[in-house]
Design a protein around this motif. Structure first.
Motif, PDB file in Angstrom:
ATOM      1  N   TYR A  46       5.047 -14.540   7.627  1.00 29.74           N
ATOM      2  CA  TYR A  46       4.605 -15.768   6.986  1.00 29.74           C
ATOM      3  C   TYR A  46       5.754 -16.740   6.802  1.00 29.74           C
ATOM      4  CZ  TYR A  46      -0.079 -14.151   6.564  1.00 29.74           C
ATOM      5  OH  TYR A  46      -1.339 -13.718   6.876  1.00 29.74           O
ATOM      6  N   GLN A  47       6.972 -16.188   6.709  1.00 30.15           N
ATOM      7  CA  GLN A  47       8.163 -17.023   6.621  1.00 30.15           C
ATOM      8  C   GLN A  47       8.381 -17.772   7.935  1.00 30.15           C
ATOM      9  OE1 GLN A  47       9.682 -16.245   3.753  1.00 30.15           O
ATOM     10  NE2 GLN A  47      11.561 -17.418   3.774  1.00 30.15           N
ATOM     11  N   GLU A  88       5.199  -8.390   6.895  1.00 29.56           N
ATOM     12  CA  GLU A  88       4.208  -9.440   6.740  1.00 29.56           C
ATOM     13  C   GLU A  88       4.857 -10.688   6.131  1.00 29.56           C
ATOM     14  OE1 GLU A  88       0.902  -8.462   4.295  1.00 29.56           O
ATOM     15  OE2 GLU A  88      -0.402  -9.891   5.291  1.00 29.56           O
ATOM     16  N   ALA A  89       5.710 -10.464   5.138  1.00 36.04           N
ATOM     17  CA  ALA A  89       6.409 -11.583   4.514  1.00 36.04           C
ATOM     18  C   ALA A  89       7.252 -12.311   5.561  1.00 36.04           C
ATOM     19  CB  ALA A  89       7.281 -11.079   3.374  1.00 36.04           C
ATOM     20  N   LEU A  90       7.905 -11.522   6.410  1.00 36.89           N
ATOM     21  CA  LEU A  90       8.719 -12.077   7.492  1.00 36.89           C
ATOM     22  C   LEU A  90       7.876 -12.969   8.383  1.00 36.89           C
ATOM     23  CD1 LEU A  90      11.668 -11.311   7.809  1.00 36.89           C
ATOM     24  CD2 LEU A  90      11.023  -9.692   9.572  1.00 36.89           C
ATOM     25  N   HIS A  97      -6.181  -9.546  17.642  1.00 33.87           N
ATOM     26  CA  HIS A  97      -7.096  -9.420  16.501  1.00 33.87           C
ATOM     27  C   HIS A  97      -8.362 -10.209  16.737  1.00 33.87           C
ATOM     28  CE1 HIS A  97      -3.155  -8.346  14.904  1.00 33.87           C
ATOM     29  NE2 HIS A  97      -3.845  -7.452  14.243  1.00 33.87           N
ATOM     30  N   PHE A 112       9.439  -8.203  -3.561  1.00 30.88           N
ATOM     31  CA  PHE A 112      10.824  -7.753  -3.384  1.00 30.88           C
ATOM     32  C   PHE A 112      11.735  -8.634  -4.230  1.00 30.88           C
ATOM     33  CE2 PHE A 112       8.634  -7.008   0.641  1.00 30.88           C
ATOM     34  CZ  PHE A 112       8.874  -5.666   0.827  1.00 30.88           C
ATOM     35  N   ALA A 121       4.823  -3.580  -4.031  1.00 36.30           N
ATOM     36  CA  ALA A 121       5.199  -3.388  -2.626  1.00 36.30           C
ATOM     37  C   ALA A 121       4.959  -1.965  -2.174  1.00 36.30           C
ATOM     38  CB  ALA A 121       6.664  -3.763  -2.428  1.00 36.30           C
ATOM     39  N   THR A 150       5.596  -2.528   5.504  1.00 32.17           N
ATOM     40  CA  THR A 150       4.500  -3.384   5.955  1.00 32.17           C
ATOM     41  C   THR A 150       4.561  -4.729   5.243  1.00 32.17           C
ATOM     42  OG1 THR A 150       3.266  -1.321   6.022  1.00 32.17           O
ATOM     43  CG2 THR A 150       2.040  -3.323   6.426  1.00 32.17           C
ATOM     44  N   HIS A 151       4.727  -4.684   3.930  1.00 29.88           N
ATOM     45  CA  HIS A 151       4.794  -5.936   3.176  1.00 29.88           C
ATOM     46  C   HIS A 151       5.977  -6.783   3.627  1.00 29.88           C
ATOM     47  CE1 HIS A 151       1.573  -5.242   0.351  1.00 29.88           C
ATOM     48  NE2 HIS A 151       2.011  -4.027   0.129  1.00 29.88           N
ATOM     49  N   TYR A 152       7.081  -6.120   3.875  1.00 26.92           N
ATOM     50  CA  TYR A 152       8.284  -6.835   4.294  1.00 26.92           C
ATOM     51  C   TYR A 152       8.041  -7.564   5.608  1.00 26.92           C
ATOM     52  CZ  TYR A 152      13.060  -7.495   5.941  1.00 26.92           C
ATOM     53  OH  TYR A 152      14.206  -8.030   6.445  1.00 26.92           O
ATOM     54  N   GLU A 176      -1.610  -1.992   2.231  1.00 26.40           N
ATOM     55  CA  GLU A 176      -2.199  -3.302   2.505  1.00 26.40           C
ATOM     56  C   GLU A 176      -3.722  -3.248   2.534  1.00 26.40           C
ATOM     57  OE1 GLU A 176      -1.038  -6.325   4.569  1.00 26.40           O
ATOM     58  OE2 GLU A 176       0.903  -6.164   3.608  1.00 26.40           O
ATOM     59  N   PRO A 223       6.124  -0.672   1.625  1.00 26.77           N
ATOM     60  CA  PRO A 223       7.146  -1.724   1.506  1.00 26.77           C
ATOM     61  C   PRO A 223       7.506  -2.324   2.862  1.00 26.77           C
ATOM     62  CG  PRO A 223       7.842   0.244   0.331  1.00 26.77           C
ATOM     63  CD  PRO A 223       6.603   0.600   1.062  1.00 26.77           C
ATOM     64  N   LEU A 279      -1.567  -6.413  11.197  1.00 23.81           N
ATOM     65  CA  LEU A 279      -0.711  -7.586  10.963  1.00 23.81           C
ATOM     66  C   LEU A 279      -0.719  -8.509  12.179  1.00 23.81           C
ATOM     67  CD1 LEU A 279       2.386  -6.375   8.994  1.00 23.81           C
ATOM     68  CD2 LEU A 279       0.088  -6.868   8.260  1.00 23.81           C
ATOM     69  N   PRO A 280      -0.742  -9.812  11.947  1.00 26.70           N
ATOM     70  CA  PRO A 280      -0.820 -10.768  13.051  1.00 26.70           C
ATOM     71  C   PRO A 280       0.519 -10.912  13.774  1.00 26.70           C
ATOM     72  CG  PRO A 280      -0.732 -11.911  10.950  1.00 26.70           C
ATOM     73  CD  PRO A 280      -0.760 -10.457  10.638  1.00 26.70           C
ATOM     74  N   ASP A 281       0.451 -11.190  15.065  1.00 25.57           N
ATOM     75  CA  ASP A 281       1.633 -11.487  15.882  1.00 25.57           C
ATOM     76  C   ASP A 281       2.719 -10.444  15.756  1.00 25.57           C
ATOM     77  OD1 ASP A 281       0.829 -13.767  17.208  1.00 25.57           O
ATOM     78  OD2 ASP A 281       1.127 -14.986  15.418  1.00 25.57           O
ATOM     79  N   LEU A 282       2.308  -9.204  15.611  1.00 24.76           N
ATOM     80  CA  LEU A 282       3.286  -8.139  15.472  1.00 24.76           C
ATOM     81  C   LEU A 282       3.072  -7.163  16.611  1.00 24.76           C
ATOM     82  CD1 LEU A 282       5.033  -7.420  12.645  1.00 24.76           C
ATOM     83  CD2 LEU A 282       3.808  -5.331  13.096  1.00 24.76           C
TER      84      LEU A 282
END
Lengths: 683, 683
Positions: free
Chosen positions: A616-617, A612-614, B666, B25, B39, A608-610, B43, A606, A655-658
């Motif tokens: 893309y937002q 990643e969603a952040l 990456h 979520f 979630a 990781t998904h969170y 990944e 969760p 994950l990108p840019d993390l």
């Protein structure tokens, strides 16, 4: 905040300071320190012990400045570079006879004409390689010649052939050396595989210590062998002369196979393994004293002449003395017994044979890593083969060779006759490509005498091509298929590696190198790009599972940057979330808190998904995840703590840019002090 | 910079969005999200596949809210909790006879008096446990009773005894169950060990799926077994009555040992394994329907009564039918053959015996993880035993039990008679400590009838203590030494674990929880302490090996914080350092550069020493090391890149006040795009 960078040079020693004031660094210039030897030692106690053991076995590390190219005089070069070729007489003629014997007594008579064919081939090859030395006076192996003149794929095929050849050189030479030993001392025969493995490992250890290739000690076995073998031939011929060169009739042998052309070609293919090692001089020209090419030419001529003399003498003598291959004793050992009896001279011959064979195996420990490092330099092999070890040796290549050769040696239980069919294919493939490359070279260069050179190398190429086909076909079911499968596979891997490095180099290349900080445009797509500090917009996220000193430290660290920061808590249920939120408020609610209820109790996915969603937002933000990690005093104690931090680190990597920041919290130092003051486990 | 935290809820799905708009979520409240099932999925593709396989085997995950405590009615409880005790008759009497038989035919006659002694012991134990239920109406195992009343060490010894007992319950019950099978079908005998291992793994799989303990399906084997065994006794006695209860004379047996008191005690000790499982009811009281203690008492009384009847009946019948233990067929199977012949009734008896034994093994899969989780809650076991798996099972405890039981089972090749000597020690040790604890409890409580209770539990304690000593001494060389060594070792480990958690809790505890941000003083010593953001003074160090996009990004990231930052380059030689410095100047020299010349080519140790020296120079600074890491698209490609970053991370972990930041770069996304546009390997 003033870090006072100007003041901390030379830094005071720390851990080592407990024992003695060891100077770890000395200042060489402003902004430049030079690390001393103690600074190369690892910090951890276990690491220190391991390094200590390593030092005992392999010696102290050598500084980079100790690299020196020793140059060999011709007699030393002849011995060192010739060991591979000259030692082949220990197994080449035997391999040929072992095939002929299948055709019965009559077939054995064909050994002389086949040997004559081999001699012609050898002289042709020698002439060809003289041309190579002339064309590449600074030295070039088949890989370079083929790449230069026939393109990268030809080069890679040659390289793959050579790599397989080096691995087989180790396996076959060691197996044959062990045969020389067990022929003389049959009681060691049951332990042949173990002895051979020991020899391979000893060669590795010696080479990791960084034994210099040149030197009188390495010349000794070859000359001892030459003395022994020529004494054998001389005494043998004198004895044969005393009985009027009348051949002794070998015990009659029943043919198990028909005496076909195929059988003859198979025998020829087996005998061709005597040719391996002829390319050594042209590879190693830089190691000669100047003028390199001239010394090389002389050495090559000597090598080939000696080899022709020995081969001719031995095969004739074997024929005259009626010697037939049989299990348990090599042909050379039988001949030794026949000529010298069982005394000291025989023992000397066997010992010298064994040593020169091990020396031949040793040459592969120089050539294999060197070829791999050249290929790694061209981005065709993993870069780790470029790494120079503590003792200035190409450690990774040597270890790789040892592993491959040991696997091969043990797979075939150290039986020379089983390894031989695999051997010649790779070498002759490399020979063919190299000679063809030379033809192309002369053709393009059109220098003086280019027609003569094309003819010489063309003949070499044609002959080696024919031999390659003969070996591949006649030995296919005996084992050459292994090499024929391995070579294209290897080439495939090499190409794949190259394409990866190509991608990496393109991805990492800095465009507009001089002004990038000012003009680099903000890219709109997802490509990894160069950023300026002003373009980095931060968002810091701190996952918090519990409120304790470790998590509070991570929060303080994150908050200290004064960039947008918030904390995330994963709760297994609504009640858990509520409870944590209360604690958070009680603590002071200094940082915004997000809670995620994870009803299936998963934590890493969760989060990781969170994140990643952040991303893309808000793809414009660089998200930094600050993780606290408990670092216990002992490794085993890690088992008592949750592995979530390290699992999270692994899951977040793609994950990108993390950006992932670890704030370690050390349990050791606090604890001991508290335990001593009575607040520990006893309290 | 506005992270716009208010806008990103619910975040848009990202990776999953490629396939379908899956909601990861949902917003439950401001600042609170609830993760949906997708979630919880990892990944990565490999992770997804593994989870898919896991789901197929163990079923979909269950939400935390699905926890429900099913309550058992008495008949079900009798079957479920009684399976361990009642199934002991399959191996207990046989183990006793197997010892007696060593004393010859005469000794076999002693089986009746020894059985009588065992019955007395069982009734006394039953009475004792009735007291425990009365004292702890909400249920308590030996660990709790002993800890509560005799202190933590007694509790830990009891716990260690019980843990070893649970492992042995699995091993012995499965071994005995396999014996029941192979007695009926001897052709399976050679594969006994494999079958047993399969059963253990099947039990693990079933329990990981989260099979509920209660339920009619689990009551079935016990009742089937009770029906079979009582039918056996009834028919057996009828047959014996028909011949006037005249014992059939067993075939004469030669004594291999003298019939000493020691032999008798050994036989008694072996028979005492029939007592294992009697503690189940008092542990499991919370699983009963209320009033729990009353249901528990009734069930315990029934269990003990049934057991006494079966034991008495079986031992008498074995005596009457003159049955003697022999390899290849269990005593119970021999008796079945004798009474029922070889028909369906016999097959039913063996099948029911096998199933009840496997069910008994299954009870350990509930008890072992539960005990470990209680101990983990008390900080005596690793916290990972607290973790509730996807299916709400205590996964880690179950896996641990499976591993230990499998090792034990395979070490003794599944031979019941070899495992039995290890069995009883742990149980009786736990019994003794639990009963002694009860004595202490009554003595302190001084409630009504406390004298009677002291006498009952005192008798129980005395008896079980005597049995413990008998078992330990008489079985010492047969195997009880294993348990006697394992228990103190386990206690040692448990204590060590506790002291570690004690240290951790002290170290992590937040002092002055409500105002810490304002008043926490800056500590002068090295203890890990709580910091405020204002107290964190930064110094960022960026190790740079080459100038490329990845290192430039790390530098940009570091510089963007506008805190003191500098770069460090490790060069193998003066020339290398000079060369890099030139590149650096060419790039723009935006950040101060330190170079360290490492003449021994080591990278990680000099950097570690350097950073440590930096820390000791300026202990007030929090040093952040920013590392760039290349993240390739495929795992194997990692081999083509230097492992320095991860080695550095490992080496830096033990350093104090050092934060490690990874800036990943990456290689995948860029590369594919460039390759497609013709700039890739083909270009």
């Amino acid at each position: 905040v003033d870090p006072a960078l100007g003041q901390f040079r030379p830094p005071t020693p720390s851990r080592f300071g407990r024992f003695a004031q060891v100077q770890l660094f000395r200042a060489e210039a402003p902004d430049e320190l030079v690390a001393t030897r103690p600074a190369s030692l690892p910090e951890s106690r276990l690491g220190g012990v391991l390094v200590g053991i390593k030092r005992m076995v392999f010696g102290p590390p050598l500084p980079t400045s100790a690299v020196s190219q020793e140059r060999m005089v011709k007699p030393v070069a002849l011995a060192v570079l010739g060991s591979d070729l000259l030692s082949s007489v220990a197994y080449g003629p035997e391999a040929m006879l072992a095939v002929l014997v299948l055709g019965g007594s009559a077939a054995l008579g064909l050994s002389l004409p086949i040997a004559a064919a081999l001699l012609v081939l050898m002289i042709a090859l020698g002439a060809s390689y003289r041309q190579t030395i002339r064309a590449y006076p600074s030295g070039a192996g088949s890989y370079v010649v083929a790449s230069d003149n026939l393109g990268r794929y030809a080069g890679l095929v040659a390289a793959a052939g050579l790599l397989s050849d080096y691995v087989l050189t180790v396996a076959v030479s060691v197996a044959s050396g062990v045969d020389a030993l067990t022929s003389a001392m049959p009681r060691f025969a049951p332990h042949g595989a173990v002895i051979g493995l020991g020899v391979i490992l000893a060669l590795l250890a010696g080479n990791l210590r960084g034994i210099r290739q040149a030197g009188a000690i390495f010349a000794a076995p070859t000359y001892a062998f030459l003395v022994g073998i020529f004494a054998l031939i001389l005494v043998g011929f004198v004895q044969a002369g005393q009985r009027g060169f009348q051949p002794i009739t070998a015990p009659p042998i029943h043919a198990t196979e028909a005496l076909t052309l195929f059988l003859v070609l198979r025998a020829f293919a087996s005998g061709a393994t005597s040719m391996t090692g002829i390319e050594a001089v042209s590879n190693a020209l830089p190691a000669f004293r100047p003028p390199e090419w001239r010394s090389g030419l002389t050495t090559l001529t000597w090598m080939v002449s000696l080899m022709v003399a020995i081969l001719a003498g031995l095969v004739t003598l074997i024929h005259l003395d009626g010697i037939v291959p049989r299990p348990g004793e090599t042909v050379l050992s039988q001949l030794g017994h026949e000529v010298f009896g069982a005394g000291m001279l025989y023992a000397y011959l066997q010992a010298a044979t064994m040593l020169v064979l091990f020396l031949a195996a040793n040459t592969a420990f120089n050539d294999f890593p060197r070829l791999l490092s050249v290929m790694a330099h061209d981005d065709y092999a993993p870069r780790l083969f470029l790494r120079v070890g503590d003792r200035l040796a190409l450690t990774n290549g040597m270890v790789t060779l040892t592993v491959l050769a040991s696997i091969l040696f043990l797979t075939f239980r150290g039986r020379t006759e089983a390894l031989i069919p695999l051997y010649a294919v790779g070498v002759f493939l490399a020979f063919t490509l190299s000679q063809t490359g030379m033809v192309a070279h002369w053709w393009r260069a059109h220098g003086s005498h280019w027609r003569k050179s094309v003819v010489v190398n063309g003949a070499g190429a044609a002959l080696t091509a024919v031999v390659t086909v003969i070996v591949a076909v006649t030995k296919f079911s005996d084992g050459s298929w292994v090499t024929l499968v391995a070579i294209p596979l290897t080439v495939g891997v090499l190409v794949r590696i190259h394409s990866h490095y190509d991608i990496v180099n393109t991805a990492l290349s800095v465009r507009e190198p001089s002004q990038n900080l000012s003009v680099a445009p903000f890219p709109s797509d997802e490509e990894e790009h160069e950023e300026t500090p002003e373009q980095v917009h931060h968002l810091i996220v701190v996952p918090v599972s519990r409120l304790h000193l470790a998590s509070l430290r991570a929060l303080a660290y994150a908050a200290s940057f004064a960039t947008p920061t918030f904390a995330v808590h994963i709760a297994p249920s609504e009640e858990g979330a509520e409870q944590f939120r209360e604690q958070w408020t009680q603590w002071g609610n200094h940082i915004r808190l997000e809670t995620i209820v994870s009803p299936y109790r998963a934590v890493v996915p969760p989060l990781t998904h969170y994140l990643e969603a952040l991303h893309y937002q808000r793809p414009d933000l660089t998200i930094t995840v600050v993780l606290y990690e408990l670092v216990p005093a002992h490794h085993w104690e890690q088992l008592l703590h949750s592995p979530v931090a390290s699992r999270l680190r692994k899951a977040l990597r793609p994950l990108p840019d993390l950006v992932i920041t670890s704030v370690p919290f050390h349990l050791s130092r606090t604890s001991t002090r508290r335990a001593h003051s009575g607040l520990g486990p006893a309290g």
